[in-house]
Design a protein around this motif. Sequence first.
Motif, PDB file in Angstrom:
ATOM      1  N   CYS A   8       0.833  -1.211   0.000  1.00  0.00           N
ATOM      2  CA  CYS A   8       0.000   0.000   0.000  1.00  0.00           C
ATOM      3  C   CYS A   8       0.864   1.256   0.000  1.00  0.00           C
ATOM      4  O   CYS A   8       0.560   2.221  -0.715  1.00  0.00           O
ATOM      5  CB  CYS A   8      -0.948  -0.002   1.192  1.00  0.00           C
ATOM      6  N   ASP A   9       1.948   1.264   0.786  1.00  0.00           N
ATOM      7  CA  ASP A   9       2.848   2.421   0.789  1.00  0.00           C
ATOM      8  C   ASP A   9       3.453   2.646  -0.593  1.00  0.00           C
ATOM      9  O   ASP A   9       3.519   3.782  -1.077  1.00  0.00           O
ATOM     10  CB  ASP A   9       3.978   2.233   1.806  1.00  0.00           C
ATOM     11  N   LEU A  10       3.905   1.573  -1.228  1.00  0.00           N
ATOM     12  CA  LEU A  10       4.491   1.686  -2.567  1.00  0.00           C
ATOM     13  C   LEU A  10       3.460   2.216  -3.558  1.00  0.00           C
ATOM     14  O   LEU A  10       3.747   3.123  -4.347  1.00  0.00           O
ATOM     15  CB  LEU A  10       5.040   0.341  -3.036  1.00  0.00           C
ATOM     16  N   ALA A  79     -10.269  -7.863   2.102  1.00  0.00           N
ATOM     17  CA  ALA A  79      -9.254  -8.502   2.947  1.00  0.00           C
ATOM     18  C   ALA A  79      -8.147  -7.518   3.307  1.00  0.00           C
ATOM     19  O   ALA A  79      -7.679  -7.482   4.453  1.00  0.00           O
ATOM     20  CB  ALA A  79      -8.674  -9.723   2.240  1.00  0.00           C
ATOM     21  N   VAL A  80      -7.720  -6.697   2.353  1.00  0.00           N
ATOM     22  CA  VAL A  80      -6.680  -5.694   2.624  1.00  0.00           C
ATOM     23  C   VAL A  80      -7.228  -4.610   3.543  1.00  0.00           C
ATOM     24  O   VAL A  80      -6.582  -4.221   4.523  1.00  0.00           O
ATOM     25  CB  VAL A  80      -6.131  -5.094   1.305  1.00  0.00           C
ATOM     26  N   ALA A  81      -8.418  -4.114   3.241  1.00  0.00           N
ATOM     27  CA  ALA A  81      -9.021  -3.063   4.063  1.00  0.00           C
ATOM     28  C   ALA A  81      -9.197  -3.543   5.503  1.00  0.00           C
ATOM     29  O   ALA A  81      -8.943  -2.786   6.453  1.00  0.00           O
ATOM     30  CB  ALA A  81     -10.354  -2.623   3.475  1.00  0.00           C
ATOM     31  N   GLU A  82      -9.599  -4.778   5.667  1.00  0.00           N
ATOM     32  CA  GLU A  82      -9.782  -5.328   7.015  1.00  0.00           C
ATOM     33  C   GLU A  82      -8.447  -5.489   7.733  1.00  0.00           C
ATOM     34  O   GLU A  82      -8.313  -5.141   8.906  1.00  0.00           O
ATOM     35  CB  GLU A  82     -10.502  -6.675   6.944  1.00  0.00           C
ATOM     36  N   ALA A  83      -7.450  -6.002   7.038  1.00  0.00           N
ATOM     37  CA  ALA A  83      -6.142  -6.235   7.654  1.00  0.00           C
ATOM     38  C   ALA A  83      -5.464  -4.938   8.080  1.00  0.00           C
ATOM     39  O   ALA A  83      -4.720  -4.915   9.062  1.00  0.00           O
ATOM     40  CB  ALA A  83      -5.242  -7.009   6.694  1.00  0.00           C
ATOM     41  N   LEU A  84      -5.723  -3.858   7.350  1.00  0.00           N
ATOM     42  CA  LEU A  84      -5.020  -2.593   7.608  1.00  0.00           C
ATOM     43  C   LEU A  84      -5.932  -1.480   8.117  1.00  0.00           C
ATOM     44  O   LEU A  84      -5.544  -0.316   8.118  1.00  0.00           O
ATOM     45  CB  LEU A  84      -4.308  -2.133   6.326  1.00  0.00           C
ATOM     46  N   GLN A  85      -7.119  -1.819   8.587  1.00  0.00           N
ATOM     47  CA  GLN A  85      -8.111  -0.811   8.949  1.00  0.00           C
ATOM     48  C   GLN A  85      -7.655   0.148  10.042  1.00  0.00           C
ATOM     49  O   GLN A  85      -8.112   1.293  10.084  1.00  0.00           O
ATOM     50  CB  GLN A  85      -9.424  -1.473   9.351  1.00  0.00           C
ATOM     51  N   GLN A  86      -6.748  -0.262  10.915  1.00  0.00           N
ATOM     52  CA  GLN A  86      -6.266   0.628  11.972  1.00  0.00           C
ATOM     53  C   GLN A  86      -5.102   1.491  11.508  1.00  0.00           C
ATOM     54  O   GLN A  86      -4.742   2.455  12.169  1.00  0.00           O
ATOM     55  CB  GLN A  86      -5.825  -0.195  13.195  1.00  0.00           C
ATOM     56  N   ARG A  87      -4.510   1.153  10.357  1.00  0.00           N
ATOM     57  CA  ARG A  87      -3.269   1.804   9.934  1.00  0.00           C
ATOM     58  C   ARG A  87      -3.410   2.690   8.701  1.00  0.00           C
ATOM     59  O   ARG A  87      -2.539   3.498   8.414  1.00  0.00           O
ATOM     60  CB  ARG A  87      -2.228   0.727   9.689  1.00  0.00           C
ATOM     61  N   ARG A 112      -2.241   6.902   4.876  1.00  0.00           N
ATOM     62  CA  ARG A 112      -1.964   6.280   6.173  1.00  0.00           C
ATOM     63  C   ARG A 112      -2.844   6.952   7.215  1.00  0.00           C
ATOM     64  O   ARG A 112      -3.181   8.123   7.093  1.00  0.00           O
ATOM     65  CB  ARG A 112      -0.511   6.509   6.571  1.00  0.00           C
ATOM     66  N   ALA A 113      -3.190   6.200   8.250  1.00  0.00           N
ATOM     67  CA  ALA A 113      -3.946   6.786   9.354  1.00  0.00           C
ATOM     68  C   ALA A 113      -3.033   7.717  10.143  1.00  0.00           C
ATOM     69  O   ALA A 113      -1.808   7.493  10.174  1.00  0.00           O
ATOM     70  CB  ALA A 113      -4.489   5.673  10.256  1.00  0.00           C
ATOM     71  N   PRO A 114      -3.580   8.762  10.754  1.00  0.00           N
ATOM     72  CA  PRO A 114      -2.753   9.659  11.548  1.00  0.00           C
ATOM     73  C   PRO A 114      -1.987   8.881  12.621  1.00  0.00           C
ATOM     74  O   PRO A 114      -2.538   8.018  13.291  1.00  0.00           O
ATOM     75  CB  PRO A 114      -3.768  10.609  12.204  1.00  0.00           C
ATOM     76  N   GLY A 115      -0.713   9.177  12.733  1.00  0.00           N
ATOM     77  CA  GLY A 115       0.126   8.529  13.750  1.00  0.00           C
ATOM     78  C   GLY A 115       0.713   7.204  13.328  1.00  0.00           C
ATOM     79  O   GLY A 115       1.517   6.632  14.057  1.00  0.00           O
ATOM     80  N   PHE A 116       0.338   6.692  12.171  1.00  0.00           N
ATOM     81  CA  PHE A 116       0.884   5.403  11.716  1.00  0.00           C
ATOM     82  C   PHE A 116       2.182   5.620  10.958  1.00  0.00           C
ATOM     83  O   PHE A 116       2.262   6.462  10.079  1.00  0.00           O
ATOM     84  CB  PHE A 116      -0.105   4.670  10.812  1.00  0.00           C
ATOM     85  N   SER A 117       3.195   4.883  11.328  1.00  0.00           N
ATOM     86  CA  SER A 117       4.446   4.893  10.564  1.00  0.00           C
ATOM     87  C   SER A 117       4.996   3.477  10.544  1.00  0.00           C
ATOM     88  O   SER A 117       4.703   2.662  11.405  1.00  0.00           O
ATOM     89  CB  SER A 117       5.452   5.852  11.179  1.00  0.00           C
ATOM     90  N   MET A 118       5.800   3.206   9.565  1.00  0.00           N
ATOM     91  CA  MET A 118       6.365   1.860   9.418  1.00  0.00           C
ATOM     92  C   MET A 118       7.599   1.721  10.270  1.00  0.00           C
ATOM     93  O   MET A 118       8.324   2.577  10.528  1.00  0.00           O
ATOM     94  CB  MET A 118       6.729   1.605   7.957  1.00  0.00           C
TER      95      MET A 118
END
Length: 118
Positions: A8-10, A79-87, A112-118
């Motif tokens: 998703c970042d890419l 599946a992607v939206a569910e896996a990354l819903q908090q991020r 990205r969600a606010p406050g999310f970083s890799m």
Amino acid sequence: PDHVAHACDLALAMASAMPALNAELGTRFQLRVGVNTGSAVAGIVGSSKFSYDVWGDMVNLASRLESNGSPGVVVTSAAVAEALQQRYIFEPLGAKHLKGEGMTDLFAVVSRAPGFSM
């Protein structure tokens, strides 16, 4: 271990780079991206000319997501939206009938969600 988030970042980085690339090259390229997650099979095919390929329902769905998206939009599966819903922030795009998949919920990755970083 965090391949879906990296994908998703890419995809977001590629989409955001297109306007500058077009300005630099004097082109009007457009980019659509489909992201899915799941099992796949990969390998080298060919006997005289080799190529690396990836197969599976996961790959087919990602292709359908891409082709049903709009330029500049990163479209994902549920599946992607569910896996990354908090991020990440996702925008529901509704359900569409996708060839070989049937009715499928599509989501756009907004950021990205606010406050999310890799």
